[in-house]
Design an enzyme around this catalytic site. Structure first.
Site, PDB file in Angstrom:
ATOM      1  N   ASP A 298     -21.474  12.102 -13.778  1.00 49.09           N
ATOM      2  CA  ASP A 298     -22.323  12.531 -14.897  1.00 49.09           C
ATOM      3  C   ASP A 298     -22.359  14.054 -14.764  1.00 49.09           C
ATOM      4  O   ASP A 298     -23.244  14.625 -14.137  1.00 49.09           O
ATOM      5  CB  ASP A 298     -23.718  11.904 -14.735  1.00 49.09           C
TER       6      ASP A 298
ATOM      7  N   PRO B  89     -31.669  14.383 -11.549  1.00 45.83           N
ATOM      8  CA  PRO B  89     -32.852  13.891 -10.842  1.00 45.83           C
ATOM      9  C   PRO B  89     -32.875  12.386 -10.558  1.00 45.83           C
ATOM     10  O   PRO B  89     -33.808  11.899  -9.946  1.00 45.83           O
ATOM     11  CB  PRO B  89     -33.992  14.272 -11.794  1.00 45.83           C
TER      12      PRO B  89
ATOM     13  N   ASP C 137     -20.815  18.382  -1.065  1.00 46.42           N
ATOM     14  CA  ASP C 137     -19.936  18.926  -2.093  1.00 46.42           C
ATOM     15  C   ASP C 137     -18.921  17.818  -2.421  1.00 46.42           C
ATOM     16  O   ASP C 137     -18.499  17.087  -1.518  1.00 46.42           O
ATOM     17  CB  ASP C 137     -19.215  20.156  -1.510  1.00 46.42           C
TER      18      ASP C 137
ATOM     19  N   GLY D  59     -31.828   9.638 -12.961  1.00 49.31           N
ATOM     20  CA  GLY D  59     -31.902   8.664 -14.056  1.00 49.31           C
ATOM     21  C   GLY D  59     -30.843   7.586 -13.927  1.00 49.31           C
ATOM     22  O   GLY D  59     -31.143   6.391 -13.918  1.00 49.31           O
ATOM     23  N   LYS D  60     -29.602   8.023 -13.769  1.00 52.83           N
ATOM     24  CA  LYS D  60     -28.524   7.028 -13.742  1.00 52.83           C
ATOM     25  C   LYS D  60     -28.472   6.319 -12.396  1.00 52.83           C
ATOM     26  O   LYS D  60     -28.110   5.152 -12.324  1.00 52.83           O
ATOM     27  CB  LYS D  60     -27.196   7.663 -14.118  1.00 52.83           C
TER      28      LYS D  60
ATOM     29  N   CYS E  77     -23.626  15.450 -21.415  1.00 54.46           N
ATOM     30  CA  CYS E  77     -24.615  15.497 -22.503  1.00 54.46           C
ATOM     31  C   CYS E  77     -24.273  16.661 -23.418  1.00 54.46           C
ATOM     32  O   CYS E  77     -25.124  17.476 -23.745  1.00 54.46           O
ATOM     33  CB  CYS E  77     -26.021  15.570 -21.947  1.00 54.46           C
TER      34      CYS E  77
ATOM     35  N   CYS F 137     -23.004  13.161  -9.121  1.00 50.73           N
ATOM     36  CA  CYS F 137     -23.873  14.266  -9.603  1.00 50.73           C
ATOM     37  C   CYS F 137     -25.191  13.627 -10.011  1.00 50.73           C
ATOM     38  O   CYS F 137     -25.421  13.365 -11.186  1.00 50.73           O
ATOM     39  CB  CYS F 137     -23.236  14.960 -10.802  1.00 50.73           C
ATOM     40  N   ALA F 138     -26.060  13.352  -9.054  1.00 55.09           N
ATOM     41  CA  ALA F 138     -27.097  12.338  -9.285  1.00 55.09           C
ATOM     42  C   ALA F 138     -28.479  12.845  -9.670  1.00 55.09           C
ATOM     43  O   ALA F 138     -29.247  12.099 -10.278  1.00 55.09           O
ATOM     44  CB  ALA F 138     -27.213  11.447  -8.059  1.00 55.09           C
TER      45      ALA F 138
ATOM     46  N   GLU G 199     -26.178  14.594  -4.468  1.00 53.76           N
ATOM     47  CA  GLU G 199     -26.486  15.807  -5.231  1.00 53.76           C
ATOM     48  C   GLU G 199     -26.174  17.023  -4.361  1.00 53.76           C
ATOM     49  O   GLU G 199     -26.747  17.187  -3.293  1.00 53.76           O
ATOM     50  CB  GLU G 199     -27.963  15.804  -5.646  1.00 53.76           C
TER      51      GLU G 199
HETATM   52  N1  SAM Z   1     -27.017  11.995 -13.313  1.00 53.28           N
HETATM   53  C1  SAM Z   1     -28.268  12.710 -13.446  1.00 53.28           C
HETATM   54  C2  SAM Z   1     -29.295  11.803 -14.081  1.00 53.28           C
HETATM   55  O1  SAM Z   1     -28.923  10.845 -14.764  1.00 53.28           O
HETATM   56  O2  SAM Z   1     -30.499  12.020 -13.844  1.00 53.28           O
HETATM   57  C3  SAM Z   1     -28.100  14.008 -14.198  1.00 53.28           C
HETATM   58  C4  SAM Z   1     -27.011  14.859 -13.626  1.00 53.28           C
HETATM   59  S1  SAM Z   1     -26.805  16.434 -14.359  1.00 53.28           S
HETATM   60  C5  SAM Z   1     -26.079  16.065 -15.882  1.00 53.28           C
HETATM   61  C6  SAM Z   1     -25.501  17.109 -13.426  1.00 53.28           C
HETATM   62  C7  SAM Z   1     -25.773  17.322 -11.959  1.00 53.28           C
HETATM   63  O3  SAM Z   1     -24.613  17.911 -11.353  1.00 53.28           O
HETATM   64  C8  SAM Z   1     -26.920  18.261 -11.670  1.00 53.28           C
HETATM   65  O4  SAM Z   1     -27.853  17.628 -10.836  1.00 53.28           O
HETATM   66  C9  SAM Z   1     -26.274  19.436 -10.935  1.00 53.28           C
HETATM   67  O5  SAM Z   1     -27.090  19.966  -9.919  1.00 53.28           O
HETATM   68  C10 SAM Z   1     -25.030  18.819 -10.359  1.00 53.28           C
HETATM   69  N2  SAM Z   1     -23.955  19.805 -10.088  1.00 53.28           N
HETATM   70  C11 SAM Z   1     -23.913  21.110 -10.421  1.00 53.28           C
HETATM   71  N3  SAM Z   1     -22.789  21.671  -9.976  1.00 53.28           N
HETATM   72  C12 SAM Z   1     -22.081  20.719  -9.345  1.00 53.28           C
HETATM   73  C13 SAM Z   1     -20.840  20.690  -8.664  1.00 53.28           C
HETATM   74  N4  SAM Z   1     -20.087  21.759  -8.567  1.00 53.28           N
HETATM   75  N5  SAM Z   1     -20.451  19.530  -8.127  1.00 53.28           N
HETATM   76  C14 SAM Z   1     -21.207  18.423  -8.243  1.00 53.28           C
HETATM   77  N6  SAM Z   1     -22.383  18.393  -8.884  1.00 53.28           N
HETATM   78  C15 SAM Z   1     -22.819  19.519  -9.419  1.00 53.28           C
END
Ligand code: SAM
Length: 448
Positions: free
Chosen positions: A177, A112, A160, A114-115, A230, A109-110, A133
């Site tokens: 994440d 924008p 997915d 950061g990680k 978070c 879940c990458a 993503e």
């Molecule tokens: N890891 C990112 C960073 O450090 O910048 C932040 C990730 S954010 C907490 C969670 C991410 O999960 C979002 O980008 C979101 O679009 C994505 N997401 C939403 N629904 C999801 C799903 N069903 N499966 C996987 N990822 C999903």
């Protein structure tokens, strides 16, 4: 101080959380967010005089929030603006090292990024990061941040989590994440407050379990899963981790965090609270997969190749340091890290891959043009191009995509730099110069 009010049920839910003084936490959630950035040490060393983020030696706090858009170093990927708690990913350095030179890491879940940018920096030179993503509208910012960061051994996918089932036991480390109810970001993203409800917390917890379960088979037995969120509530944190341990088969691994940092260890992970440290709310847990079920490995395959002219292949190799294999796809020529070719072949065959390695060249008529991604890549051989150095006002004009003249420079492609940091290319043809900075990244801010 924000005049923010929170749902009563949220305030009540804080009582009894490990290490929480609800009053102090609610007060902290009304204060301004600390500003922090993380340096890209392959491009810029972290200034010795700066106030460090305790758990990340490349993270520093800034006294206030500058206009990052007007700093060419930000555009050149010298640092990433990131809230401090998440930078604890730095503490995974030892684990990543133990996974071996050719390890494969999936950031599921990458966006924008950061990680992903941090993992990319921690990865051994021969390793591979797959940064994924699923939400299409968030992929562009992920790609932009990774290209600017410039680590070459990264593949970006838009799959997915279920689609990773096609790659059994493929990864050595999986970072989830997870999308969450965002309680830890209430002061940074006040819209998360309006979306909050107990029902939404439960929906998030269910989704987190589904995401981990869907990608589970792609992690090898003995591989590492890092789960983070978070948010503060136990349902999305400890209970999700306990569910992974019991239902999927894993055991917890400790991180060694200095007690002076103010991080709270709970029964299933580590909690970051804004009233105890300078950072947003965050939770992280590290687990090792212990699962008797060992899926059969994939049959080796080769990368399908579109014919590439020998001269183009030679040119691409000449533009980069290190061992890369060129791959033509459409008009772009990608430089794929040689050590990870077998893994990249599998990814290309099974997943929607948006970018692999460095999209280093673009076919334009009979010419092959170097791309901005090449200029920004840490693998770029700078000596392969004549370069021009810009001072701040000109650098801003370059980043706005205005036309700048370089009277003394030779004709052809010029690497445009600012303070010894490449920003992109320009092409000089006689008295004309074309600004090749990507249109979609140009500074649009008025009045500068
Ligand atoms: N890891 C990112 C960073 O450090 O910048 C932040 C990730 S954010 C907490 C969670 C991410 O999960 C979002 O980008 C979101 O679009 C994505 N997401 C939403 N629904 C999801 C799903 N069903 N499966 C996987 N990822 C999903």
């Amino acid at each position: 101080m924000h005049k923010m009010s929170f749902p009563i049920a949220f305030e009540q839910s804080l009582d009894g959380l490990p290490g929480v003084d609800a009053g102090a936490l609610l007060r902290a959630l009304r204060l301004a967010t600390p500003v922090s950035i993380r340096y890209n040490e392959t491009k810029r060393t972290t200034p010795a005089s700066a106030t460090r983020v305790p758990w990340c030696n490349t993270g520093v706090y800034l006294p206030d929030r500058p206009a990052f858009t007007l700093d060419p170093l930000w555009h050149g990927g010298a640092y990433y603006v990131q809230e401090a708690s998440s930078m604890v990913v730095a503490q995974l350095a030892g684990i990543l090292l133990s996974l071996g030179e050719r390890c494969r890491v999936l950031d599921l879940c990458a966006a924008p990024g950061g990680k992903s940018t941090q993992l990319a920096s921690l990865l051994p030179a021969g390793g591979l990061l797959v940064s994924n993503e699923v939400i299409r509208s968030r992929v562009a910012i992920l790609l932009e941040n990774l290209v600017k960061w410039g680590t070459p051994n990264v593949v970006v996918t838009a799959a997915d989590p279920k689609q990773f089932a096609a790659l059994p036991a493929f990864f050595d480390l999986l970072l989830v994440d997870a999308p969450c109810s965002g309680e830890g970001l209430f002061r940074k993203e006040p819209e998360a407050v309006h979306e909050w409800s107990e029902a939404n917390v439960q929906r998030c917890a269910d989704r987190q379990r589904r995401i981990v379960a869907d990608a589970w088979d792609a992690l090898r037995d003995g591989g590492i899963i890092v789960y983070s969120s978070c948010t503060f509530n136990r349902r999305e944190n400890e209970e999700t981790v306990q569910w992974i341990i019991k239902q999927l088969g894993a055991e917890r691994l400790p991180l060694s965090l200095d007690p002076a940092w103010g991080v709270v260890e709970s029964d299933a992970g580590y909690r970051f609270y804004p009233h105890r440290l300078q950072g947003e709310g965050f939770f992280i847990s590290v687990l090792q997969k212990r699962s008797p079920h060992t899926p059969r490995p994939l049959k080796a395959i080769k990368i399908p190749r579109q014919a590439i002219a020998a001269s183009d292949a030679a040119q691409i190799r000449q533009w980069l340091h290190g061992a890369f294999v060129p791959m033509l796809k459409g008009r772009l020529i990608y430089a794929l890290p040689q050590a990870q070719q077998p893994a990249i072949a599998q990814l290309l065959a099974h997943l929607p891959v948006l970018q692999a390695g460095v999209p280093a060249g673009e076919r334009k008529g009979t010419d092959t043009a170097p791309t901005a991604a090449l200029a920004l890549s840490v693998a770029c051989r700078r000596e392969a191009f004549p370069y021009v150095t810009l001072l701040l006002p000109e650098a801003i004009r370059y980043l706005r995509r205005e036309n700048i003249h370089f009277p003394g420079a030779p004709d052809g492609y010029l690497l445009v730099t600012y303070d010894n940091l490449p920003l992109g290319f320009a092409k000089k043809i006689g008295r004309r110069t074309n600004n090749l900075f990507p249109m979609q990244w140009r500074i649009r801010m008025a009045g500068v």
